[in-house]
Design a protein around this motif. Sequence first.
Motif, PDB file in Angstrom:
ATOM      1  N   THR B  67       0.783  -1.219  -0.133  1.00  0.00           N
ATOM      2  CA  THR B  67      -0.178   0.091   0.011  1.00  0.00           C
ATOM      3  C   THR B  67       0.959   1.399  -0.025  1.00  0.00           C
ATOM      4  OG1 THR B  67      -1.625  -1.418   1.172  1.00  0.00           O
ATOM      5  CG2 THR B  67      -1.793   1.185   1.286  1.00  0.00           C
ATOM      6  N   ARG B  68       0.548   2.319  -0.795  1.00  0.00           N
ATOM      7  CA  ARG B  68       1.311   3.327  -0.908  1.00  0.00           C
ATOM      8  C   ARG B  68       0.664   4.784  -0.889  1.00  0.00           C
ATOM      9  NH1 ARG B  68       3.201   3.199  -7.296  1.00  0.00           N
ATOM     10  NH2 ARG B  68       0.961   3.390  -8.169  1.00  0.00           N
ATOM     11  N   CYS B  69       1.003   5.716  -0.528  1.00  0.00           N
ATOM     12  CA  CYS B  69       0.491   7.075  -0.688  1.00  0.00           C
ATOM     13  C   CYS B  69       1.549   8.274  -0.871  1.00  0.00           C
ATOM     14  CB  CYS B  69      -0.533   7.201   0.409  1.00  0.00           C
ATOM     15  SG  CYS B  69       0.165   7.174   1.853  1.00  0.00           S
ATOM     16  N   SER B  70       0.977   9.398  -0.795  1.00  0.00           N
ATOM     17  CA  SER B  70       1.802  10.562  -0.896  1.00  0.00           C
ATOM     18  C   SER B  70       1.194  11.816  -0.301  1.00  0.00           C
ATOM     19  CB  SER B  70       2.690  10.972  -2.249  1.00  0.00           C
ATOM     20  OG  SER B  70       3.316   9.767  -2.775  1.00  0.00           O
ATOM     21  N   LEU B  71       1.815  12.484   0.540  1.00  0.00           N
ATOM     22  CA  LEU B  71       1.200  13.519   0.960  1.00  0.00           C
ATOM     23  C   LEU B  71       2.086  14.778   1.215  1.00  0.00           C
ATOM     24  CD1 LEU B  71       2.226  13.553   4.019  1.00  0.00           C
ATOM     25  CD2 LEU B  71       0.491  12.033   4.389  1.00  0.00           C
ATOM     26  N   ARG B  72       1.534  16.043   1.265  1.00  0.00           N
ATOM     27  CA  ARG B  72       2.258  17.365   1.534  1.00  0.00           C
ATOM     28  C   ARG B  72       1.414  17.843   2.758  1.00  0.00           C
ATOM     29  NH1 ARG B  72       3.009  20.144  -3.570  1.00  0.00           N
ATOM     30  NH2 ARG B  72       0.899  20.214  -3.757  1.00  0.00           N
ATOM     31  N   LEU B  73       2.681  18.238   3.743  1.00  0.00           N
ATOM     32  CA  LEU B  73       2.654  19.106   4.974  1.00  0.00           C
ATOM     33  C   LEU B  73       1.911  20.333   4.604  1.00  0.00           C
ATOM     34  CD1 LEU B  73       5.215  17.928   7.303  1.00  0.00           C
ATOM     35  CD2 LEU B  73       3.068  16.875   7.225  1.00  0.00           C
ATOM     36  N   ASP B  74       1.243  21.094   5.533  1.00  0.00           N
ATOM     37  CA  ASP B  74       0.809  22.216   5.125  1.00  0.00           C
ATOM     38  C   ASP B  74       1.871  23.213   4.816  1.00  0.00           C
ATOM     39  OD1 ASP B  74      -1.588  21.657   5.486  1.00  0.00           O
ATOM     40  OD2 ASP B  74      -2.164  22.361   7.335  1.00  0.00           O
ATOM     41  N   GLU B  75       3.111  23.048   5.613  1.00  0.00           N
ATOM     42  CA  GLU B  75       4.088  24.079   5.321  1.00  0.00           C
ATOM     43  C   GLU B  75       5.157  23.355   4.097  1.00  0.00           C
ATOM     44  OE1 GLU B  75       7.426  22.588   5.753  1.00  0.00           O
ATOM     45  OE2 GLU B  75       7.140  20.662   7.141  1.00  0.00           O
ATOM     46  N   GLY B  76       4.411  22.326   3.320  1.00  0.00           N
ATOM     47  CA  GLY B  76       5.123  22.243   1.933  1.00  0.00           C
ATOM     48  C   GLY B  76       5.933  20.889   1.909  1.00  0.00           C
ATOM     49  N   THR B  77       6.305  20.289   2.657  1.00  0.00           N
ATOM     50  CA  THR B  77       7.297  19.033   2.684  1.00  0.00           C
ATOM     51  C   THR B  77       6.384  17.908   2.346  1.00  0.00           C
ATOM     52  OG1 THR B  77       8.305  19.877   4.745  1.00  0.00           O
ATOM     53  CG2 THR B  77       8.968  17.642   4.011  1.00  0.00           C
ATOM     54  N   VAL B  78       6.976  17.256   1.307  1.00  0.00           N
ATOM     55  CA  VAL B  78       6.268  15.986   0.763  1.00  0.00           C
ATOM     56  C   VAL B  78       6.882  14.744   1.303  1.00  0.00           C
ATOM     57  CG1 VAL B  78       6.059  14.540  -1.145  1.00  0.00           C
ATOM     58  CG2 VAL B  78       5.983  17.032  -1.463  1.00  0.00           C
ATOM     59  N   GLY B  79       5.982  13.661   1.633  1.00  0.00           N
ATOM     60  CA  GLY B  79       6.264  12.417   2.305  1.00  0.00           C
ATOM     61  C   GLY B  79       5.713  11.464   1.377  1.00  0.00           C
ATOM     62  N   HIS B  80       6.402  10.168   1.468  1.00  0.00           N
ATOM     63  CA  HIS B  80       5.915   9.166   0.693  1.00  0.00           C
ATOM     64  C   HIS B  80       5.669   7.935   1.899  1.00  0.00           C
ATOM     65  CE1 HIS B  80       6.492  11.239  -2.892  1.00  0.00           C
ATOM     66  NE2 HIS B  80       7.649  11.448  -2.786  1.00  0.00           N
ATOM     67  N   GLY B  81       4.871   7.064   1.450  1.00  0.00           N
ATOM     68  CA  GLY B  81       4.728   5.704   2.170  1.00  0.00           C
ATOM     69  C   GLY B  81       4.624   4.788   1.308  1.00  0.00           C
ATOM     70  N   TYR B  82       5.500   3.616   1.533  1.00  0.00           N
ATOM     71  CA  TYR B  82       5.391   2.296   0.833  1.00  0.00           C
ATOM     72  C   TYR B  82       5.435   1.202   1.885  1.00  0.00           C
ATOM     73  CZ  TYR B  82       5.645   3.590  -4.268  1.00  0.00           C
ATOM     74  OH  TYR B  82       5.458   4.046  -5.596  1.00  0.00           O
ATOM     75  N   VAL B  83       4.332   0.616   2.371  1.00  0.00           N
ATOM     76  CA  VAL B  83       4.525  -0.420   3.065  1.00  0.00           C
ATOM     77  C   VAL B  83       3.627  -1.897   2.733  1.00  0.00           C
ATOM     78  CG1 VAL B  83       4.379   1.180   5.004  1.00  0.00           C
ATOM     79  CG2 VAL B  83       2.268   0.299   4.217  1.00  0.00           C
TER      80      VAL B  83
END
Lengths: 368, 147
Positions: B67-83
Motif C-alpha cells: 500500500t502506498r500514498c504521498s502527502l504534502r504537509l501544510d508547510e510544503g514538505t512531501v512524504g511518501h509511504g510504501y508499506v
Amino acid sequence: MYVAVKGGEKAIDAAHDWLADVRRGDPAVAELSLAQIREQMSLAVDRVMSEGSLFDLDLAALAIKQSRGDLIEAIFLIRAYRTTLPRFGASHPVETDSMQCQRRISATFKDVPGGQILGPTFDYTHRLLDFKLAAEGLTPADTPTQDTPDLAAERKPHVMDFLNKDGLIETAEATNDTPPDLTREPLELPANRALRLQNLTRADEGFLLGLAYSTQRGYARNHAFVGELRIGKVAIEMDIPELGFSIEIGEMTVTECETVNQFKGSKSEPPQFTRGYGLVFGQCERKAISMALVDRALRWKELGEDFAGAPAQDEEFVLSHSDNIQATGFLEHIKLPHYVDFQSELELIRSIRTAATAALAETKIAAE
Amino acid sequence: MDDQTKRKNWMGLLAKSAPQAVKRLCETLCETYTFEWLRQPETGGVMVRGRTGGTGSAFNMGEVTVTRCSLRLDEGTVGHGYVQGRDKTHATQAALVDALMQTPAADQIETEILQPLRETRARQQVAIQARANATKVDFFTMVRGDD
C-alpha cells in the motif's frame, strides 16, 4: 435445435446458504478467527501464498476460512484476488545470502561455516500422535535463555560458495535481463530457465513432489544431494520512481533449496557438479526440494544430457500441467451443465445406430 | 550517513514494522499535523524476484501486497509511504513520518517513533536468533576403541 435454458437461481441461492452454514459448522463450537488460522495453521497459509502466488498472510488465512480448508479452492480465491491488484512494479531480486535464517541445514557438509541450524522442524519427531495437543489450554514451554547473539556476526554464507571456490561446481552468473512474466504473457515453449522457475515456484506441491520422486526412482535420475536448505526472512527492496532511489518495502519468509547433482564435463572442461534450485514463498520445505530436483531434470539439454523420455525432463509436460488452478478449472468444468453438447452426442449415436441396424438387417436378408 | 541513506533506513523501518506498532506510536500525529493528499492510499501488487541459484539472473517468484500514498504537509514538505500489506493507515502514517523527518520536528519523531520501532525490531531479531542458535547441532565423534 438449441433451447436457451434459464433457471436454478433459487436452488443456487439455497445451496450457497447451506454452504455458509456448513462452513460455520456446529454453532456451539467457537468460530475460527483469521488470526488463529494465520498463527496456528501457518504452513497451510504458506502453501496458499506460494501456490496463490501472492504473499499476504491475512488474505491467505481468509481464503482458507472461506474455502472450508480446501487449499486448492483457497489458492483459487487468492489467484482471483491477485488479478484485481494494480502492479506497482517489480522488486530487486531478494538476496538469500543475507537472510536471517531460522533454519539452515546442509546434507553435504557436516561442518559448514555458520553451523547446522535445525529450526522449528518436523524432522526427528517420531510421527506419533501427541494426545497432549488434544487437551486445550496448554501453556507454551519457557523459551530457553541464551546469550544475546551478535546479529551482524550471524550472516550465513551460501554453502555452494565453498564448492565454487574450488571450481568443483558450476556457477550461476547474473545477467541484467528482465525475466519473462507468466502473469503478463502466456507460457511459450521452449521456455528459458527463469520462466521455468516462475512456473515451478507457483506449481502444485503434490505434482512437483511426484515428479521429483520419479527422478529419484530412476526416471531421469540425476542423483541429488541437498547442498543447502534455508528458511528465513528476506527484505524486499524496490526502486521508487518518485524518490529516485530504492527502499525496503517489506520482508517475507522464503524457503530456498540448492541441490548438488552429478557431473557435467566436456572436452575442454573438467567434470564439475551441477545444480538445481528451488525458492518458494513461506516455509514450504518439501516444495522447495521438489522444485530443485525438477529444475535440475529440466536442464538436460543445456547440460548436454540425453533425453531419457522421462516426464520430469519433458518441459511441455511439466510446465503445462503444474498449475493446479488451470488443472482444476479444466477438470471441474466437466461437472457443469453440458446439456447441449451431450444432446448432440445423443443425436449422433442414435443416427449411427439407426444406420448400423439398417445395414445389419440388410445383410441378414441377403444371407437368407 | 548521507541524507539519502538515512531516509532509506527510516522508510524501510516503517515498512517492515508491524502496522499495530506503528499505529500505537503515531496515534497523535494524524491529529497534530494536517496535510493534503498528492496520492490517496492505494493497494497494489509488487512482483518479487529471486535469483537463479541464489546468485544468478532474476526470475519472478510472485507478488506481495503493498500500500502506498504521498502527502504534502501544510508547510510544503512531501512524504511518501510504501508499506507491505493492505493497511491504509499504516501507509499514511509512514508517509507522515517520512515528511516530518525532513522538518525541524525530526529529532522528536526520531526519539518518539523511530527509536522505539528500531528497538522492537532488534528485540524480535535477537529473540529469533537466540532461538535458532539453540537448535544449532554440536557434533561429537565417538572415540574408537581399537587405537
